[in-house]
Design a protein around this motif. Structure first.
Motif, PDB file in Angstrom:
ATOM      1  N   GLN A  14      16.974  10.544   8.739  1.00 47.15           N
ATOM      2  CA  GLN A  14      17.040   9.531   8.096  1.00 47.15           C
ATOM      3  C   GLN A  14      15.842   8.195   8.596  1.00 47.15           C
ATOM      4  OE1 GLN A  14      20.316   6.900   8.586  1.00 47.15           O
ATOM      5  NE2 GLN A  14      20.190   6.049   6.584  1.00 47.15           N
ATOM      6  N   LEU A  15      15.073   8.120   7.887  1.00 46.00           N
ATOM      7  CA  LEU A  15      13.839   7.311   8.576  1.00 46.00           C
ATOM      8  C   LEU A  15      14.066   5.987   9.071  1.00 46.00           C
ATOM      9  CD1 LEU A  15      10.773   7.541   7.939  1.00 46.00           C
ATOM     10  CD2 LEU A  15      11.068   5.861   6.227  1.00 46.00           C
ATOM     11  N   MET A  27      18.033   6.051  -4.360  1.00 37.91           N
ATOM     12  CA  MET A  27      18.310   5.228  -3.213  1.00 37.91           C
ATOM     13  C   MET A  27      17.049   4.832  -2.663  1.00 37.91           C
ATOM     14  SD  MET A  27      19.964   7.939  -0.548  1.00 37.91           S
ATOM     15  CE  MET A  27      21.190   8.489  -1.780  1.00 37.91           C
ATOM     16  N   PRO A  28      17.142   3.752  -1.686  1.00 31.90           N
ATOM     17  CA  PRO A  28      15.910   3.514  -0.931  1.00 31.90           C
ATOM     18  C   PRO A  28      15.631   4.912   0.127  1.00 31.90           C
ATOM     19  CG  PRO A  28      17.396   1.606  -0.983  1.00 31.90           C
ATOM     20  CD  PRO A  28      18.227   2.749  -1.456  1.00 31.90           C
ATOM     21  N   ILE A  29      14.296   5.093   0.294  1.00 35.31           N
ATOM     22  CA  ILE A  29      13.951   6.280   0.977  1.00 35.31           C
ATOM     23  C   ILE A  29      14.319   6.087   2.330  1.00 35.31           C
ATOM     24  CG2 ILE A  29      11.625   5.987   1.342  1.00 35.31           C
ATOM     25  CD1 ILE A  29      13.361   9.155   0.112  1.00 35.31           C
ATOM     26  N   SER A  30      14.301   4.877   2.809  1.00 38.16           N
ATOM     27  CA  SER A  30      14.484   4.816   4.176  1.00 38.16           C
ATOM     28  C   SER A  30      16.083   4.904   4.681  1.00 38.16           C
ATOM     29  CB  SER A  30      14.267   3.220   4.512  1.00 38.16           C
ATOM     30  OG  SER A  30      14.874   2.286   3.974  1.00 38.16           O
ATOM     31  N   MET A  36       0.654  -1.209   0.033  1.00 36.12           N
ATOM     32  CA  MET A  36      -0.020   0.015  -0.009  1.00 36.12           C
ATOM     33  C   MET A  36       0.760   1.269  -0.195  1.00 36.12           C
ATOM     34  SD  MET A  36      -3.210  -0.837   2.861  1.00 36.12           S
ATOM     35  CE  MET A  36      -3.609   0.796   2.659  1.00 36.12           C
ATOM     36  N   VAL A  37       1.806   1.385   0.915  1.00 33.14           N
ATOM     37  CA  VAL A  37       2.701   2.498   0.907  1.00 33.14           C
ATOM     38  C   VAL A  37       3.618   2.823  -0.329  1.00 33.14           C
ATOM     39  CG1 VAL A  37       4.642   3.511   2.140  1.00 33.14           C
ATOM     40  CG2 VAL A  37       2.919   2.351   3.275  1.00 33.14           C
ATOM     41  N   SER A  38       3.804   1.539  -0.943  1.00 37.47           N
ATOM     42  CA  SER A  38       4.821   1.720  -2.324  1.00 37.47           C
ATOM     43  C   SER A  38       3.529   2.335  -3.326  1.00 37.47           C
ATOM     44  CB  SER A  38       5.043   0.462  -2.820  1.00 37.47           C
ATOM     45  OG  SER A  38       5.970  -0.312  -1.561  1.00 37.47           O
ATOM     46  N   PHE A  50       8.253   1.041   4.325  1.00 36.95           N
ATOM     47  CA  PHE A  50       9.118   2.198   3.454  1.00 36.95           C
ATOM     48  C   PHE A  50      10.374   1.362   2.802  1.00 36.95           C
ATOM     49  CE2 PHE A  50       6.670   4.841   6.529  1.00 36.95           C
ATOM     50  CZ  PHE A  50       6.314   5.896   5.830  1.00 36.95           C
ATOM     51  N   ARG A  51      10.581   0.163   3.066  1.00 36.58           N
ATOM     52  CA  ARG A  51      11.746  -0.332   2.707  1.00 36.58           C
ATOM     53  C   ARG A  51      11.990  -0.543   1.141  1.00 36.58           C
ATOM     54  NH1 ARG A  51      16.044  -0.151   6.008  1.00 36.58           N
ATOM     55  NH2 ARG A  51      15.599  -0.947   8.353  1.00 36.58           N
TER      56      ARG A  51
END
Length: 1851
Positions: A643-644, A465-468, A414-416, A444-445
């Motif tokens: 940083q998340l 990059m990965p946002i996390s 869902m978040v993606s 978020f990964r």
């Protein structure tokens, strides 16, 4: 009423069971329909949990699901209760309703019942499942009390239900001490009843009715009345007015979404507003009470959304990712229970309107009769809508409710999707029950963001990059107290003015209150694109706290601690003490603070990093501009980053990654990660995954070579198979690396959920590992590429440019090696399994395909085609699918594949359509092909007729980085594989022009035509991406028409090339131009990276999905096992096919084939020239006039070479397709040069060999006597040398053999041996030059050509030009042709005659070549093959009704070449025997071995000479007596054998007699269709039978007679020679004697006087003794012959120059073989080519040769003589008209030369034959003796004896 204790209740129910049978029979008496017209005695309302009861046919109370449904049909008379108790009870079913819905139902009921005699509700039954009670349940009666008032409790009763009788008492005991249960009882006055959920027990139901009766009788009012309800409504309205008055004068502002606390609402006293205040709690309530109220609201929300159960039992990906048609109600009014489904469906399709999913209000209005002005403006409190006091579900409540009720993977999904929609994401979320702060970090990964940062020098840097993991500045935004300005709207405008990133009050569907958003912090990232108009120069995170920051202290502190800049919205700073404390804390902080005052209009003011702005008079655009400037300024001086993933360090927050399953998966992945430390990324795959690198690629190449064998096929095949096996051994030796071993071990040990976490973690780690290194490699590549470009601009021609380009290529290879993901791990697993399986050790690793199958079932993609090696690992795929079938069963699947040019959005489309997660990014993302299994929703399986969908995603075609011919072949192969494998293929095209895909589709179509053995049913849909015009579909009809015409045109071209009866594209691939072309809007609504997806694109995706499902439902799909077989069959077919895939399109193939035809003409001209040169040179060699061979050949070819060059230049420059031809010009010029070089080399070598042999033979002839003397002397010396030694015969032979070989080598050392010819290899080589090698190989392996001349039906070799309906599938081509084409017997015979003529002319051609004198040349076989092709083409150009398929020409070539190859080989062997010196010498071996033996035995010279003479005489006598025997046998058999004496007609009579006696149908058919061959066969068999059995004595007598005569001739000759020697007395008496003997025998035997001089020694003086020894030898020879004659099987027939049957065949078969045009019987004239008319005394029924009546399958039974007397006509295919039989001579030249007279004789022979073999004839010709061809009954009276008698009579 007081109820009994629990124990008594249970006991009471048990005691009443004895009446069950009686009551049951009564209950079933008249049930089954409602008693609508009966006034009920009791009215009962059912409220509460709908899951507490099972509504069905067995239910006595509720046997129909009559939930409240907006009309007055909600209640019914419970007829079964009436049958049971005699009471008319009306049931009002309001189960599952609450809040406004419940009140609305009550209101409508009372309004309705007021018109029906004011009927009251006698009892409210509150239903609850037994054992499922919590403290929250007691709020349900309280809620009812709020709506109905306190007096309703007097009519209330609790009804508990259970499922299992055994658990009933246990559950009751458990509930006794629970306070929640006791309080619930108290609310209902202690009244309750217990029954099962089915409500099918009559005893329990009777007891319930009695309790209700008791309740009503004890209640003074006997129920809840309409007046009570109206009083309660009036009371609440008064309360509402009081609240409004309390807030009068205050400014009330509408709040933003979720900002509910402290907000005062400006409301009127209207009915539609009062619900908000009715639901509010007093401000004085305690915190516990407030939490309880929130819990109630949450519970009610989940119930409204049908998610009650899902809070504990979470929704999963498996629940969401199922195949379901798009909801047809998306644009219609929804119910609340459908909201979740529609929301997820839209989110799945990346439709950002999912956030505005809501129940649309009904458009119905209340109509008032006789309205007046006062009535119009008067407040209406009694309308039916006045009870609708509850607003629709808030969109963010819907989103968060689904989020809360989803498991970790669905939350991540869902978040993606929300991130793709450019929406803010839930970062800090209060728990719905405990209110603890949670962070869904796991969600978020999977999000990766890309942006371009701009520094102060305006240079941009691309980051991804990965946002996390991204470290970015973070801006925290929150409000203090109630404010009139929407904070979320302000933030959205700041980030993207055209898109609501944060949900706010002005978004569609927003309401004044939200249940789940208070305290939620959502986060969004601004990603700049590197453009001047970017709001910020780098990525910035924005966090938005919903609700009052004063109340949500934890969230506020977390944000302010992590933020780089804090933004606060408030009305004024000093009105509230709490607000002031918070502001003071923020002001003292060293972080920038921006205060936005909603009620002030002060300009922006700055003070030490603190800013304040008044918003009152500013527009949203002005606010955004000021804020952007201030935030940029604040961030420039701040070093604080966010940083998340660092949130895990905050102890105040519960992170979902800390769950046990996630931690286990993460730890397992981390333990693997340590193994990769220190290994260079470019070598990781080589070190950890060795099986899929060089070894696998080498294996793939070798495997493809197996399908393209050349040379000696079996030897080559064995060699390659051994190499393949060795590669597998090497792979097995590599085995599992430590990394892979740990990976597999974790997969096997972890449970399913842990395994999914583990795979995600491993994938993320590998991506992270690759990303870091890839960024560095990309940087190196860009720098090097810049250097190369700079050198090119300077036109640098030095080595520097080449070196730089080489380095660039190395970096490119390094870049490919650095890509490392999960697919590589599974590819390695597959290779290890294949290695073990191929070596017979599959059992050791059989757990591997099981693991892969489990992952595939769970939704993990499986690699179908390796993208690097472009190969399908069939063994692995088959084993995986075997395991899937084992686990799921052989389910039906629909296979959907997608195909398109690189980066046209294929994977994006599949992700949006089905929620799949294929890799999506710019460039070449997907490599090869992946398949993913998707389940069909259970309720849709019957409708769709399949259980799963297999989705196949493929790599992009026409990749620039792989440009070249290899890519052309790969793309064509991949496209054909994918289209062929899919039940439907989506052909993805960017824009409206499909030109870029047409070439590939053409190749696929032609490939399908060639792969007829594969059972294919493909279909396709064209998807045009990025077609922005909304009217494109209508405006592009002309484009559609052109597309259809282009597809049909290229299909017809391909059909012509492949000789297929296909007329349009849809004949090969199912396609409807009107339905199967879809236009998609552009994907992004704006410019990335901040642009959201276009909602039109999402809707287009769903429409396409519906089309796919609609088409799929009609196909029914295939089973998994069929899918498995399709992969195997299709891939095998693709490996066999190489020719087509090497071209760009069908046009190229046609042009190339035309070029090949011309090339064949050019090469044949050169070959013919070489043959002429060879002939001339051979003549000169014979005359000893030539020595310089090569120069002569080159000089002779020079003129022809120039002519060919001129012809080539003209063709390439003037042909209409010269633009296409030019690409092959250079290659074919090189081919011509290479051919000339080869021709010169081969011919030179051959002719020089001839010269050497001639020289050797001449030398041998010159030195023959010398050689023979040497051989004689050496044999004598050897004998004398070993004489006296004890040696066995074997040792003597060994000694002689050793010396003999040395002698021969010594004598022939200067000559080269003549090579034998491998005819099989030669034929294959020549056919490959003219035809496609794969076709030649297939036909050779099939071996169908071996029976070509004896087939009864050639239909499958032909293609007619007749019109026909379209073929449904190309694989049905042959069957369709057979069904629609029925070749006449005339045509069948014409094909047979063609084959026979080609065989005969080819045989004559072979015999005309000087092979026995000059040897074999490959040009001879070339000429044969070209002759075959030319004759076939000439034939079909004459016929014009049909053409031959390529298979026929190849099969005919193989058949004829096999026949003539034997003759070629024999003649070449004869050439070798004549010209090879070593062969000549080897022939003398036995002679000189005898000399050796004689001397060894002590013989004198006379004895040795007599032995030599006897050996010569024996060979000569043998030939002569057999030759004479041949003449005598043929003469004798032609005289006294009844079958062979007489004329041709007599022979035919005996043949027919023999056929009748044997009754062999196949022999009959051979006689009918191949009469000459059958005649020759009969003669041969008759002769063999006579020689071997019937005339044994005569044969022996003839041979003995000849033998005695030759013996006498020799004796007489010797006597004459001896007399001559004695009389002359010359010096060389021995020589004279031999010469005299030779002269005497010259006309009787072949005897030369050539003997070794050493054998003619002077010590031979006694010629009488010599004569005696020879006579003695002759006696031995005679005895040997006579012994051999005792067994005729030992007769040496091979010694005959001509066998007896050959003479007889020549005598009897050199006659007329022209067939009757009607019955195919042969003319009986004995003169071939006679001038008179053809005639037959004995015609036959035409059905015997397969003739049928015109346009029927009725075999004809008419005899030619009989039908000539009739007035009937026949249809002439040649003239295409009907002709009277009487006028048959007008039917053409082939009929005018026949004389067929009328004869009405019975002709029993063929009548008997037809009756005897009726079924055989019908099977053979696939026709019937029926209709006009029905066999007369009289014919069945004829027996075999009648048939034989008729032969004697008529022949």
């Amino acid at each position: 009423m007081e109820n009994k204790p629990f124990a008594d209740e249970a006991k009471g129910n048990d005691e009443e069971h004895h009446d069950r049978s009686d009551t049951t029979s009564r209950a079933m008496g008249n049930s089954g329909f409602p008693l609508k017209n009966v006034t009920p005695n009791l009215t009962i309302a059912l409220v509460g949990d709908i899951d507490a009861v099972t509504i069905g046919t067995e239910n006595l109370l509720l046997y129909q699901d009559n939930l409240y449904n907006e009309v007055d049909e909600y209640s019914q008379i419970a007829s079964r209760i009436y049958d049971l108790s005699g009471r008319h009870i009306s049931i009002i079913n309001m189960l599952g309703l609450n809040g406004a819905h419940f009140e609305k139902a009550l209101q409508q009921h009372f309004c309705s019942q007021f018109k029906r005699n004011n009927q009251d509700i006698n009892a409210f039954l509150l239903l609850k499942p037994l054992g499922q009670h919590t403290s929250a349940d007691r709020t349900d009666p309280e809620r009812l009390q709020e709506i109905l008032g306190e007096r309703y409790t007097e009519c209330a009763m609790s009804l508990f239900t259970y499922e299992n009788v055994k658990e009933r008492e246990t559950l009751i005991d458990d509930l006794k001490g629970k306070r929640a249960f006791i309080e619930l009882m108290e609310k209902c006055g202690g009244r309750y009843h217990i029954c099962n959920k089915l409500m099918n027990d009559p005893t329990e139901m009777l007891s319930l009715v009695e309790k209700i009766n008791l309740l009503v009788s004890e209640n003074k009012l006997h129920g809840y009345t309409v007046k009570m309800f109206e009083d309660e409504i009036r009371r609440r309205q008064e309360n509402l007015k009081a609240k409004v008055k309390h807030h009068k004068g205050q400014r009330l502002e509408q709040t933003e979404s979720g900002d509910t606390e402290g907000v005062v609402e400006n409301v009127s006293v209207g009915e539609d507003k009062k619900q908000h205040f009715l639901d509010e709690k007093p401000h004085t309530e305690s915190s516990t009470e407030k939490k309880q109220a929130i819990c109630v609201e949450v519970k009610e929300l989940l119930s409204r959304l049908n998610l009650r159960r899902r809070y504990e039992d979470k929704l999963t990906m498996a629940d969401v990712l199922v195949i379901n048609p798009s909801s047809p109600r998306q644009q219609e009014t929804l119910t609340e229970k459908e909201l979740v489904c529609i929301f997820l469906q839209k989110l799945l399709a990346m439709d950002y309107t999912c956030r505005s999913t809501m129940v649309k209000e009904s458009s119905d209005h209340t109509h008032v009769e006789d309205s007046s002005f006062d009535d119009f403006f008067e407040e209406n409190t009694t309308t039916a809508d006045s009870g609708n006091l509850q607003s629709h579900v808030h969109p963010m409540d819907l989103q968060m409710a689904v989020f809360h009720c989803s498991d970790a993977f669905l939350q991540q999904y869902m978040v993606s999707k929300l991130s793709l929609c450019q929406y803010a994401l839930p970062f800090l979320v209060p728990n719905m029950i405990t209110n603890e702060i949670e962070c869904p970090l796991w969600a978020f990964r999977q999000i990766k963001k890309s942006w371009r940062s701009t520094d102060d020098s305006n240079s941009t840097t691309c980051k991804s990059m990965p946002i996390s993991q991204a470290k970015t500045p973070m801006v925290a935004v929150f409000r203090l107290g109630a404010i009139p300005t929407s904070k979320s709207q302000l933030l959205s405008n700041l980030m993207n003015p055209r898109h609501s990133t944060f949900f706010h009050r002005n978004c569609p569907g927003s309401t004044k209150s939200s249940v789940l958003m208070d305290g939620v912090v959502d986060i969004a990232w601004y990603c700049p694109s590197g453009q001047p108009n970017d709001a910020f120069n780098d990525c910035v995170a924005f966090c938005n706290l919903h609700g009052d920051a004063i109340a949500n202290e934890k969230q506020r502190d977390i944000l302010t601690e992590s933020a780089s800049v804090n933004i606060v919205l408030l009305t004024s700073p000093g009105k509230d003490e709490k607000t002031k404390v918070v502001l003071q804390k923020l002001f003292k902080s060293n972080k920038p603070l921006i205060c936005l005052f909603t009620e002030k209009n002060t300009p922006a003011t700055a003070m030490n990093g603190k800013y304040k702005i008044g918003l009152r008079d500013l527009s949203q655009a002005d606010i955004s501009e000021v804020l952007q400037k201030i935030i940029r300024e604040s961030l420039s001086g701040s070093s604080c980053t966010f940083q998340l993933q660092e949130i895990v360090k905050n102890t105040e927050v519960q992170v979902n990654e800390n769950c046990e399953d996630c931690l286990k998966g993460k730890n397992a992945a981390l333990s693997m990660k340590t193994l990769l430390k220190g290994i260079k990324l470019s070598t990781i795959k080589q070190n950890t995954l060795p099986c899929q690198g060089e070894l696998w690629h080498k294996w793939c190449n070798k495997n493809k070579e197996l399908y393209r064998l050349t040379g000696n096929l079996e030897i080559e095949k064995s060699r390659i198979q051994n190499e393949i096996k060795q590669i597998r051994k090497d792979q097995k030796k590599c085995d599992f690396s430590e990394y892979l071993q740990m990976f597999v071990a974790n997969l096997r040990s972890l449970n399913q959920r842990e395994r999914l976490f583990f795979l995600k973690w491993v994938g993320m780690q590998l991506d992270e590992l690759s990303a870091n290194e890839l960024s560095h490699i990309h940087h190196k590549y860009n720098e090097k590429w810049s250097d190369v470009l700079n050198l090119k601009k300077k036109h640098d021609k030095t080595e520097q440019l080449g070196n730089q380009q080489k380095e660039l290529e190395k970096i490119s290879v390094e870049l490919l090696a650095a890509t490392f993901g999960l697919e590589h791990l599974f590819r390695e697993i597959g290779q290890i399994y294949e290695a073990y399986a191929s070596l017979g050790n599959a059992d050791e690793v059989n757990y591997l395909p099981e693991l892969a199958a489990e992952l595939m079932i769970s939704g993990h993609p499986v690699e179908l085609m390796d993208g690097d090696a472009a190969h399908v690992p069939l063994t692995w795929i088959k084993s995986v699918l075997d395991q899937v079938i084992k686990k799921l069963g052989d389910q039906r699947v629909f296979v959907l594949s997608v195909l398109g040019i690189q980066s046209t959005g294929k994977s994006t489309m599949l992700n949006a359509m089905f929620g799949l997660q294929f890799a999506v990014s710019a460039g070449r993302c997907t490599r090869g092909a992946f398949m993913q299994l998707m389940k069909v929703a259970d309720d849709k399986r019957a409708e769709l007729k399949f259980d799963f969908v297999v989705v196949i995603d493929t790599e992009g075609l026409r990749a620039l980085e792989l440009a070249g011919r290899a890519t052309l072949h790969h793309d064509n192969e991949l496209a054909t594989f994918v289209i062929g494998l899919g039940n439907m293929t989506l052909i993805n095209i960017f824009g409206e022009n499909p030109a870029e895909m047409q070439d590939i589709i053409q190749i696929a179509v032609q490939a399908f035509m060639r792969m007829k053995k594969v059972n294919l049913f493909p279909s396709c849909v064209f998807v045009h991406q990025n077609v922005g015009d909304i009217a494109a579909g209508e405006q592009n009809m002309e484009g559609k028409r052109r597309l259809q015409e282009k597809l049909d045109e290229m299909t017809q071209l391909a059909a012509k090339e492949e000789v297929c009866n296909v007329e349009c594209f849809s004949d090969v691939i199912a396609f409807d131009i009107q339905r199967d072309v879809k236009n998609f809007a552009q994907l992004w609504e704006g410019s990335p990276p901040m642009a959201p997806p276009n909602p039109r694109y999402s809707r287009d995706v769903l429409e396409l999905k519906d089309l796919i499902i609609s088409n799929a439902s009609r196909s029914g799909g295939i089973t998994l096992s069929q899918f498995q077989s399709s992969i195997q069959d299709l891939w095998d077919a693709l490996l066999n096919e190489k020719f087509v895939f090497s071209f760009k399109n069908t046009k190229e193939i046609a042009v190339h084939r035309k070029l090949e035809t011309e090339y064949g003409k050019w090469t044949w001209e050169l070959r013919c020239a070489v043959l002429e040169v060879e002939k001339t040179i051979c003549q000169k060699i014979e005359n000893e006039k030539l020595t310089m061979v090569e120069e002569t050949i080159v000089a002779a070819l020079d003129k022809n070479h120039k002519n060919v060059n001129i012809a080539m230049e003209k063709y390439f420059s003037e042909d209409s397709d010269k633009e296409i031809l030019i690409q092959w010009k250079g290659r074919f010029e090189e081919h011509i040069k290479s051919l000339i070089k080869d021709l010169v080399k081969v011919t030179t070598k051959k002719l020089e060999g001839v010269i050497e042999q001639k020289k050797a033979l001449k030398m041998l002839q010159e030195k023959k006597i010398d050689y023979e003397d040497k051989l004689f002397q050496r044999s004598k010396e050897l004998a004398l040398d070993i004489k006296g030694k004890e040696m066995g015969k074997q040792q003597q032979e060994t000694a002689f053999d050793a010396l003999w070989e040395r002698w021969v080598i010594d004598l022939t050392k200067d000559t080269q041996p003549i090579q034998e010819i491998d005819m099989s290899k030669e034929v294959t080589k020549i056919l490959n030059e003219i035809h496609e090698p794969s076709l030649v190989y297939d036909r050779k392996v099939a071996q169908e050509f071996s029976h070509l001349h004896s087939l009864n039906d050639y239909t499958h070799y032909l293609q007619t030009f007749q019109s026909k309906t379209h073929i449904a599938k190309i694989d049905q081509f042959i069957e369709t042709v057979k069904a629609t084409i029925s070749l006449s017997s005339e045509d069948q015979d014409a094909v047979r005659v063609l084959i026979q003529r080609i065989m005969n002319t080819s045989a004559k051609n072979v015999l005309s070549k000087p092979i026995s004198t000059n040897g074999y040349s490959s040009s001879y076989m070339q000429e044969i093959v070209r002759h075959i092709r030319d004759k076939v083409l000439d034939f079909q150009s004459t016929v014009k009704k049909y053409v031959f398929r390529k298979e026929f020409i190849v099969d005919l070539s193989l058949f004829v070449c096999e026949q003539v190859g034997v003759t070629f080989a024999a003649l070449h062997r004869e050439f070798i025997n004549r010209n090879a010196a070593h062969v000549q010498l080897q022939a003398k071996k036995s002679e000189y071995y005898n000399v050796f033996q004689k001397y060894l035995q002590g013989a004198n010279s006379t004895t040795v000479l007599s032995e030599l003479i006897c050996n010569k005489l024996k060979e000569s006598i043998s030939h002569v007596i057999y030759e004479q025997a041949t003449i005598d046998l043929a003469s004798g058999m032609g005289t006294y054998l009844p079958e062979l004496c007489g004329n041709r007609s007599n022979l035919e009579k005996h043949i027919l007699k023999s056929l009748a006696e044997e009754e062999n149908f196949d022999m009959f058919m051979e006689y009918v269709h191949y009469p000459r061959e059958h005649f020759e066969k009969f003669i041969k068999e008759t002769v063999e039978k006579h020689v071997n059995t019937q005339n044994h004595a005569n044969v022996i007598t003839l041979i003995k007679k000849n033998l005695d005569q030759k013996k006498k001739d020799v004796v007489c000759a010797m006597a004459s020679a001896t007399t001559e020697v004695k009389e002359n007395k010359c010096k060389e008496q021995v020589k004279q004697w031999i010469t005299s003997l030779s002269n005497e025998l010259s006309d009787k035997l072949t005897f030369t006087d050539t003997f070794p001089n050493k054998a003619k020694t002077k010590d031979i003086t006694d010629f009488d003794f010599l004569e005696h020894l020879i006579q003695k030898g002759l006696a031995t020879i005679t005895q040997e012959f006579e012994t051999s004659l005792e067994d005729t099987s030992l007769l040496k027939m091979e010694l005959l120059k001509r066998r007896p049957e050959e003479s007889l065949i020549e005598h009897l078969c050199q006659c007329c073989w022209v067939k009757c045009p009607f019955c195919q019987a042969c003319c009986t004239s004995t003169v071939e080519g006679h001038s008179t008319d053809h005639s037959i005394p004995f015609h036959r029924a035409s059905g015997v040769c397969g003739v049928a009546f015109y346009q029927t399958d009725d075999l004809a039974v008419d005899f030619c003589q009989t039908v000539m007397a009739s007035d009937r006509s026949f249809y002439s295919y040649r003239l295409d008209k009907s002709i009277l039989y009487k006028e048959y001579r007008t039917g053409g030249p082939h009929m005018s030369c026949w004389s067929i007279t009328t004869d009405l004789s019975e002709l029993p022979y063929w009548k008997w034959f037809i009756c005897r073999f009726q079924s055989d004839l019908e099977t053979h010709y696939k026709k019937k003796f029926q209709g006009s061809g029905k066999i007369p009954l009289e014919w069945f009276k004829f027996e075999k004896k009648d048939a034989l008698a008729a032969l004697e009579k008529y022949m």
